[in-house]
Design a protein around this motif. Structure first.
Motif, PDB file in Angstrom:
ATOM      1  N   ALA A 241       0.770  -1.143  -0.011  1.00  0.00           N
ATOM      2  CA  ALA A 241      -0.044  -0.007   0.067  1.00  0.00           C
ATOM      3  C   ALA A 241       0.843   1.126   0.039  1.00  0.00           C
ATOM      4  O   ALA A 241       0.418   2.208  -0.641  1.00  0.00           O
ATOM      5  N   ARG A 242       1.958   1.267   0.525  1.00  0.00           N
ATOM      6  CA  ARG A 242       2.951   2.392   0.557  1.00  0.00           C
ATOM      7  C   ARG A 242       3.396   2.809  -0.795  1.00  0.00           C
ATOM      8  O   ARG A 242       3.557   4.075  -1.024  1.00  0.00           O
ATOM      9  N   PHE A 243       3.224   2.074  -1.839  1.00  0.00           N
ATOM     10  CA  PHE A 243       3.559   2.300  -3.121  1.00  0.00           C
ATOM     11  C   PHE A 243       2.550   2.344  -4.145  1.00  0.00           C
ATOM     12  O   PHE A 243       2.495   2.700  -5.465  1.00  0.00           O
ATOM     13  N   SER A 244       1.382   2.472  -3.574  1.00  0.00           N
ATOM     14  CA  SER A 244       0.126   2.723  -4.498  1.00  0.00           C
ATOM     15  C   SER A 244      -0.146   3.718  -5.519  1.00  0.00           C
ATOM     16  O   SER A 244      -0.513   3.488  -6.470  1.00  0.00           O
ATOM     17  N   ARG A 245       0.463   4.846  -4.942  1.00  0.00           N
ATOM     18  CA  ARG A 245       0.456   6.039  -5.756  1.00  0.00           C
ATOM     19  C   ARG A 245       1.172   6.047  -7.022  1.00  0.00           C
ATOM     20  O   ARG A 245       1.064   6.926  -8.028  1.00  0.00           O
ATOM     21  N   LEU A 246       2.204   5.012  -7.035  1.00  0.00           N
ATOM     22  CA  LEU A 246       2.998   4.842  -8.330  1.00  0.00           C
ATOM     23  C   LEU A 246       2.565   3.916  -9.039  1.00  0.00           C
ATOM     24  O   LEU A 246       3.053   3.642 -10.280  1.00  0.00           O
ATOM     25  N   GLY A 247       1.494   3.256  -8.742  1.00  0.00           N
ATOM     26  CA  GLY A 247       0.538   2.346  -9.927  1.00  0.00           C
ATOM     27  C   GLY A 247       1.473   1.285 -10.045  1.00  0.00           C
ATOM     28  O   GLY A 247       1.315   0.557 -11.142  1.00  0.00           O
ATOM     29  N   VAL A 248       2.115   0.572  -8.963  1.00  0.00           N
ATOM     30  CA  VAL A 248       3.117  -0.496  -9.184  1.00  0.00           C
ATOM     31  C   VAL A 248       2.171  -1.754  -9.727  1.00  0.00           C
ATOM     32  O   VAL A 248       2.716  -2.332 -10.510  1.00  0.00           O
ATOM     33  N   GLY A 249       1.118  -1.732  -9.314  1.00  0.00           N
ATOM     34  CA  GLY A 249       0.230  -2.936  -9.597  1.00  0.00           C
ATOM     35  C   GLY A 249      -0.113  -2.943 -11.199  1.00  0.00           C
ATOM     36  O   GLY A 249      -0.089  -4.095 -11.930  1.00  0.00           O
ATOM     37  N   THR A 250      -0.592  -1.935 -11.538  1.00  0.00           N
ATOM     38  CA  THR A 250      -0.854  -1.729 -13.001  1.00  0.00           C
ATOM     39  C   THR A 250       0.551  -2.112 -13.879  1.00  0.00           C
ATOM     40  O   THR A 250       0.371  -2.579 -14.873  1.00  0.00           O
ATOM     41  N   VAL A 251       1.609  -1.353 -13.546  1.00  0.00           N
ATOM     42  CA  VAL A 251       2.733  -1.516 -14.185  1.00  0.00           C
ATOM     43  C   VAL A 251       3.014  -2.979 -14.421  1.00  0.00           C
ATOM     44  O   VAL A 251       3.776  -3.530 -15.550  1.00  0.00           O
ATOM     45  N   LEU A 252       3.225  -3.694 -13.362  1.00  0.00           N
ATOM     46  CA  LEU A 252       3.481  -5.103 -13.163  1.00  0.00           C
ATOM     47  C   LEU A 252       2.504  -5.972 -14.126  1.00  0.00           C
ATOM     48  O   LEU A 252       2.876  -6.825 -14.885  1.00  0.00           O
ATOM     49  N   THR A 253       1.172  -5.694 -14.068  1.00  0.00           N
ATOM     50  CA  THR A 253       0.297  -6.465 -14.728  1.00  0.00           C
ATOM     51  C   THR A 253       0.515  -6.326 -16.279  1.00  0.00           C
ATOM     52  O   THR A 253       0.596  -7.103 -17.087  1.00  0.00           O
ATOM     53  N   ALA A 254       0.955  -5.017 -16.879  1.00  0.00           N
ATOM     54  CA  ALA A 254       1.349  -4.776 -17.941  1.00  0.00           C
ATOM     55  C   ALA A 254       2.581  -5.534 -18.340  1.00  0.00           C
ATOM     56  O   ALA A 254       2.481  -5.902 -19.551  1.00  0.00           O
ATOM     57  N   ALA A 255       3.436  -5.627 -17.462  1.00  0.00           N
ATOM     58  CA  ALA A 255       4.823  -6.308 -17.927  1.00  0.00           C
ATOM     59  C   ALA A 255       4.640  -7.572 -18.321  1.00  0.00           C
ATOM     60  O   ALA A 255       5.153  -8.265 -18.987  1.00  0.00           O
ATOM     61  N   LEU A 256       3.734  -8.183 -17.274  1.00  0.00           N
ATOM     62  CA  LEU A 256       3.392  -9.693 -17.360  1.00  0.00           C
ATOM     63  C   LEU A 256       2.453 -10.080 -18.830  1.00  0.00           C
ATOM     64  O   LEU A 256       2.644 -10.994 -19.497  1.00  0.00           O
ATOM     65  N   PHE A 257       1.683  -9.269 -19.129  1.00  0.00           N
ATOM     66  CA  PHE A 257       0.817  -9.165 -20.181  1.00  0.00           C
ATOM     67  C   PHE A 257       1.978  -9.207 -21.578  1.00  0.00           C
ATOM     68  O   PHE A 257       1.782 -10.073 -22.357  1.00  0.00           O
ATOM     69  N   GLU A 258       2.743  -8.154 -21.380  1.00  0.00           N
ATOM     70  CA  GLU A 258       3.786  -8.346 -22.579  1.00  0.00           C
ATOM     71  C   GLU A 258       4.542  -9.327 -22.363  1.00  0.00           C
ATOM     72  O   GLU A 258       4.790  -9.890 -23.691  1.00  0.00           O
ATOM     73  N   HIS A 259       4.905  -9.969 -21.389  1.00  0.00           N
ATOM     74  CA  HIS A 259       5.789 -11.166 -21.365  1.00  0.00           C
ATOM     75  C   HIS A 259       5.029 -12.315 -21.952  1.00  0.00           C
ATOM     76  O   HIS A 259       5.788 -12.922 -22.943  1.00  0.00           O
ATOM     77  N   VAL A 260       3.887 -12.757 -21.367  1.00  0.00           N
ATOM     78  CA  VAL A 260       3.299 -13.914 -21.963  1.00  0.00           C
ATOM     79  C   VAL A 260       2.877 -13.483 -23.562  1.00  0.00           C
ATOM     80  O   VAL A 260       2.753 -14.829 -24.034  1.00  0.00           O
ATOM     81  N   MET A 261       2.763 -12.439 -24.099  1.00  0.00           N
ATOM     82  CA  MET A 261       2.422 -12.458 -25.342  1.00  0.00           C
ATOM     83  C   MET A 261       3.555 -12.574 -26.275  1.00  0.00           C
ATOM     84  O   MET A 261       3.439 -13.112 -27.190  1.00  0.00           O
ATOM     85  N   THR A 262       4.587 -12.019 -25.791  1.00  0.00           N
ATOM     86  CA  THR A 262       5.791 -11.704 -26.942  1.00  0.00           C
ATOM     87  C   THR A 262       6.860 -13.229 -26.463  1.00  0.00           C
ATOM     88  O   THR A 262       7.327 -13.640 -27.363  1.00  0.00           O
ATOM     89  N   VAL A 263       6.996 -13.519 -25.313  1.00  0.00           N
ATOM     90  CA  VAL A 263       7.936 -14.465 -24.858  1.00  0.00           C
ATOM     91  C   VAL A 263       7.159 -15.850 -24.986  1.00  0.00           C
ATOM     92  O   VAL A 263       7.600 -16.840 -25.812  1.00  0.00           O
ATOM     93  N   ASP A 264       6.318 -16.003 -24.282  1.00  0.00           N
ATOM     94  CA  ASP A 264       5.528 -17.449 -24.178  1.00  0.00           C
ATOM     95  C   ASP A 264       4.429 -17.418 -25.376  1.00  0.00           C
ATOM     96  O   ASP A 264       4.104 -18.565 -25.755  1.00  0.00           O
ATOM     97  N   GLN A 265       4.214 -16.167 -25.990  1.00  0.00           N
ATOM     98  CA  GLN A 265       3.211 -16.270 -27.344  1.00  0.00           C
ATOM     99  C   GLN A 265       1.838 -17.279 -26.914  1.00  0.00           C
ATOM    100  O   GLN A 265       1.375 -18.001 -27.614  1.00  0.00           O
ATOM    101  N   VAL A 266       1.408 -16.990 -25.910  1.00  0.00           N
ATOM    102  CA  VAL A 266       0.074 -17.389 -25.645  1.00  0.00           C
ATOM    103  C   VAL A 266      -1.015 -17.161 -26.390  1.00  0.00           C
ATOM    104  O   VAL A 266      -1.017 -16.074 -26.939  1.00  0.00           O
ATOM    105  N   SER A 267      -2.123 -18.066 -26.374  1.00  0.00           N
ATOM    106  CA  SER A 267      -3.266 -17.825 -27.240  1.00  0.00           C
ATOM    107  C   SER A 267      -4.514 -17.297 -26.390  1.00  0.00           C
ATOM    108  O   SER A 267      -5.397 -16.954 -26.863  1.00  0.00           O
ATOM    109  N   GLU A 268      -4.317 -17.402 -25.061  1.00  0.00           N
ATOM    110  CA  GLU A 268      -5.419 -16.667 -24.257  1.00  0.00           C
ATOM    111  C   GLU A 268      -4.648 -16.419 -22.959  1.00  0.00           C
ATOM    112  O   GLU A 268      -3.969 -17.111 -22.284  1.00  0.00           O
ATOM    113  N   ILE A 269      -5.183 -15.310 -22.321  1.00  0.00           N
ATOM    114  CA  ILE A 269      -5.050 -14.851 -21.135  1.00  0.00           C
ATOM    115  C   ILE A 269      -6.121 -14.871 -20.242  1.00  0.00           C
ATOM    116  O   ILE A 269      -7.175 -14.338 -20.558  1.00  0.00           O
TER     117      ILE A 269
END
Length: 323
Positions: A241-269
């Motif tokens: 909660a101390r880092f919520s103003r930095l949007g850390v959850g949003t940024v980490l979610t986006a990083a994982l979306f990008e990873h599974v799309m580009t590295v794992d090349q999944v067909s569904e999330i």
């Protein structure tokens, strides 16, 4: 129908759930008939799915080959167990096995009901690039993500680690995950050994994607995803909660979306269970999760349980017609 395949339906999943995710004394029972295996719990007067809040999906054990014929045989075996009530959840309503199992139970003199319990948001993404996906997101999400990424990249000690393998690195990441979880809005885990056991199990299979976002070299957000058979499943999310103003959850979610799309090349999330409003910003589709309820119409206790279950609905319709 194709064989059941899901990390949450593996034999090892049920073994871990039994060992580290259920109360002591839970009466685990495996029903094996016609090439179908289902993990159940014996409860007073009936049978329930071997599932709880850790379970985003339930069904036959991986490798089972459900067909109309095998499901009829399985329903007959369920009848032989003499449960007055059966409860299986959560199950995806749109899968053929739910409709066919319901029909098979009706043929064995059970009265069946499907109760909505949650929604499952997901994104079909075969062949979809990260940039094209991002362009399809709501402008509010894109703007928030861009602003938070810029802010975090300018912050000392910012990095994102994505752990896939077992070993000392995983142990360190799990310690960071636990630290974040303890500092988040989440309630304490009722079974502390379950998540470490699940992450080690998934790492051994090559399915784990445990991500930790650091700010000033402190763990600020952590997420546990699994990748299996071209599907990425989002299992646990937490941020300090101390880092919520930095949007850390949003940024980490986006990083994982990008990873599974580009590295794992999944067909569904798959966002698994929960109809939280923010999920519609990341996903494009949703489906209903249900509980399959069945009452034995050949026993008095089953009839009474069915009466208690269906009577309020019947009365509501009756009152509505006379109003």
């Amino acid at each position: 129908m194709t064989a059941t395949t899901s990390i949450f339906l593996q034999k090892s999943w049920f073994a871990l759930l039994k060992e580290a995710g259920l109360p002591g004394g839970a009466a685990h029972h495996i029903l094996d008939a016609a090439g179908l295996r289902m993990h159940l719990l014996r409860v007073p007067g009936g049978l329930e799915s071997c599932s709880n809040f850790y379970s985003p999906d339930f069904g036959f054990e991986e490798g089972s080959q459900p067909t109309e014929i095998s499901l009829r045989a399985f329903a007959r075996q369920l009848r032989a167990e003499a449960p007055s009530r059966i409860m299986l959840r959560p199950m995806r309503r749109d899968t053929p096995v739910v409709a066919l199992l319901s029909q098979a139970l009706v043929a064995e003199d059970f009265r069946v009901d499907l109760l909505p319990v949650s929604k499952n948001w997901y994104l079909p993404c075969a062949g979809l690039s990260w940039s094209d996906y991002l362009a399809q997101r709501p402008s509010r999400l894109r703007n928030t993500l861009r602003r938070c990424q810029t802010k975090l990249r300018a912050t000392p000690g910012f990095r994102i680690d994505i752990i896939r393998d077992a070993g000392r690195t995983l142990d360190a990441a799990l310690a960071a995950y636990n630290r974040v979880y303890a500092s988040s809005w989440k309630e304490a885990e009722p079974y502390p050994a379950f998540m470490p056991g699940l992450c080690h199990m998934a790492a051994a299979q090559g399915s784990l994607r445990l991500a930790v976002l650091y700010v000033r070299d402190e763990p600020a957000a952590a997420q546990v995803w699994f990748v299996k058979d071209q599907t990425a499943s989002i299992y646990k999310l937490a941020y300090d909660a101390r880092f919520s103003r930095l949007g850390v959850g949003t940024v980490l979610t986006a990083a994982l979306f990008e990873h599974v799309m580009t590295v794992d090349q999944v067909s569904e999330i798959d966002f698994l269970t929960g109809d939280d409003s923010y999920k519609s910003e990341w996903m494009s589709h949703h489906r209903e999760l249900v509980a399959l309820l069945a009452f034995d119409q050949l026993s008095l206790s089953g009839k009474l349980r069915a009466l208690r279950h269906f009577a309020p609905r019947w009365l509501k319709r009756k009152i509505g017609k006379t109003a």
